[in-house]
Design a protein around this motif. Sequence first.
Motif, mmCIF file in Angstrom:
data_model
loop_
_atom_site.group_PDB
_atom_site.id
_atom_site.type_symbol
_atom_site.label_atom_id
_atom_site.label_comp_id
_atom_site.label_asym_id
_atom_site.label_seq_id
_atom_site.Cartn_x
_atom_site.Cartn_y
_atom_site.Cartn_z
ATOM 1 N N VAL A 4 31.070 -22.791 41.057
ATOM 2 C CA VAL A 4 31.342 -22.630 42.582
ATOM 3 C C VAL A 4 32.136 -23.737 42.743
ATOM 4 O O VAL A 4 31.489 -24.975 42.511
ATOM 5 C CB VAL A 4 29.835 -22.431 43.503
ATOM 6 C CG1 VAL A 4 30.480 -22.338 44.698
ATOM 7 C CG2 VAL A 4 29.369 -21.156 43.082
ATOM 8 N N TRP A 5 33.175 -23.798 43.356
ATOM 9 C CA TRP A 5 34.158 -24.904 43.710
ATOM 10 C C TRP A 5 33.926 -25.077 44.893
ATOM 11 O O TRP A 5 33.909 -24.193 45.856
ATOM 12 C CB TRP A 5 35.618 -24.490 43.204
ATOM 13 C CG TRP A 5 35.800 -24.333 41.858
ATOM 14 C CD1 TRP A 5 35.987 -23.210 41.336
ATOM 15 C CD2 TRP A 5 36.019 -25.333 40.796
ATOM 16 N NE1 TRP A 5 36.122 -23.064 39.944
ATOM 17 C CE2 TRP A 5 36.082 -24.585 39.469
ATOM 18 C CE3 TRP A 5 36.129 -26.419 40.668
ATOM 19 C CZ2 TRP A 5 36.388 -24.910 38.167
ATOM 20 C CZ3 TRP A 5 36.506 -27.059 39.427
ATOM 21 C CH2 TRP A 5 36.583 -26.401 38.327
ATOM 22 N N GLN A 41 26.440 -14.583 42.527
ATOM 23 C CA GLN A 41 27.935 -14.710 42.464
ATOM 24 C C GLN A 41 28.878 -13.551 42.933
ATOM 25 O O GLN A 41 29.914 -13.647 43.578
ATOM 26 C CB GLN A 41 28.455 -15.100 41.051
ATOM 27 C CG GLN A 41 29.927 -15.378 41.018
ATOM 28 C CD GLN A 41 30.059 -15.613 39.316
ATOM 29 O OE1 GLN A 41 29.387 -15.356 38.441
ATOM 30 N NE2 GLN A 41 31.177 -16.212 39.078
ATOM 31 N N TRP A 85 28.094 -20.284 47.750
ATOM 32 C CA TRP A 85 29.273 -19.563 48.090
ATOM 33 C C TRP A 85 29.526 -19.751 49.472
ATOM 34 O O TRP A 85 30.696 -19.975 50.147
ATOM 35 C CB TRP A 85 29.395 -18.262 47.663
ATOM 36 C CG TRP A 85 29.676 -17.868 46.283
ATOM 37 C CD1 TRP A 85 28.914 -18.031 45.032
ATOM 38 C CD2 TRP A 85 30.918 -17.381 46.005
ATOM 39 N NE1 TRP A 85 29.699 -17.746 44.069
ATOM 40 C CE2 TRP A 85 31.079 -17.389 44.394
ATOM 41 C CE3 TRP A 85 31.859 -17.093 46.371
ATOM 42 C CZ2 TRP A 85 32.124 -16.929 43.671
ATOM 43 C CZ3 TRP A 85 33.057 -16.368 45.698
ATOM 44 C CH2 TRP A 85 33.102 -16.477 44.320
ATOM 45 N N ALA A 88 30.235 -23.223 50.876
ATOM 46 C CA ALA A 88 31.180 -24.204 50.311
ATOM 47 C C ALA A 88 32.257 -24.719 50.785
ATOM 48 O O ALA A 88 32.433 -26.245 50.519
ATOM 49 C CB ALA A 88 32.072 -23.142 49.328
ATOM 50 N N ASN A 105 37.271 -19.759 43.739
ATOM 51 C CA ASN A 105 35.850 -19.008 43.575
ATOM 52 C C ASN A 105 36.293 -17.401 43.202
ATOM 53 O O ASN A 105 35.701 -17.092 42.565
ATOM 54 C CB ASN A 105 35.169 -19.405 44.773
ATOM 55 C CG ASN A 105 34.284 -20.573 44.910
ATOM 56 O OD1 ASN A 105 34.308 -21.279 43.753
ATOM 57 N ND2 ASN A 105 34.174 -21.229 45.750
#
Length: 129
Positions: A4-5, A41, A85, A88, A105
Motif C-alpha cells: 500500500v503506497w 486489499q 487503504w 492512505a 495502489n
Amino acid sequence: MVTVWIAMGAPALAGAEVQKPSPARTQQSLTPREAGARYGQALGAEHICFGLLRTTDAVARLAEKYSGADRKAFKDEADKIFNAWRDACRQSGGPNQCRLVHEWNCRAALREIGPEGSALAGLVEQKKQ
C-alpha cells in the motif's frame, strides 16, 4: 506482503515491501493472515478505485473459508489492510500526492489480485465501461 503506497513511492505500512511478481498462489496455499490481507486489499481497491475496479465472487468465497481462531486472524489482517487503504491519503502530503497514491495502489491491486494477479488472481476485475 500487500503493498500500500502512501507518498512518492514509499511503502505505507511497516513491514510492507515491494516484491517481485511470483506465480499466483491459490486460496488453499494461503495462511489466514495472508488471505485476510488479500481480502482487505480487494475491499480497499473497490473502495478507493471506484469506477475502475470491483471485487469478484472470489472475495466472498475467500472470507467464508475461515472459522474460529483462523477467522479472527483473517478478519484482523483484513481490517488492518483495508484501513491502510482508506487512510492512505492522510499521510500523503497533499491532493496531488493523494491522487498518485490512489493510482499506484489501484495499479498494484490489479497486478497482484486482478484476473492475472501475481499474488492471488481473481479477487478484483476492471469495471465494464
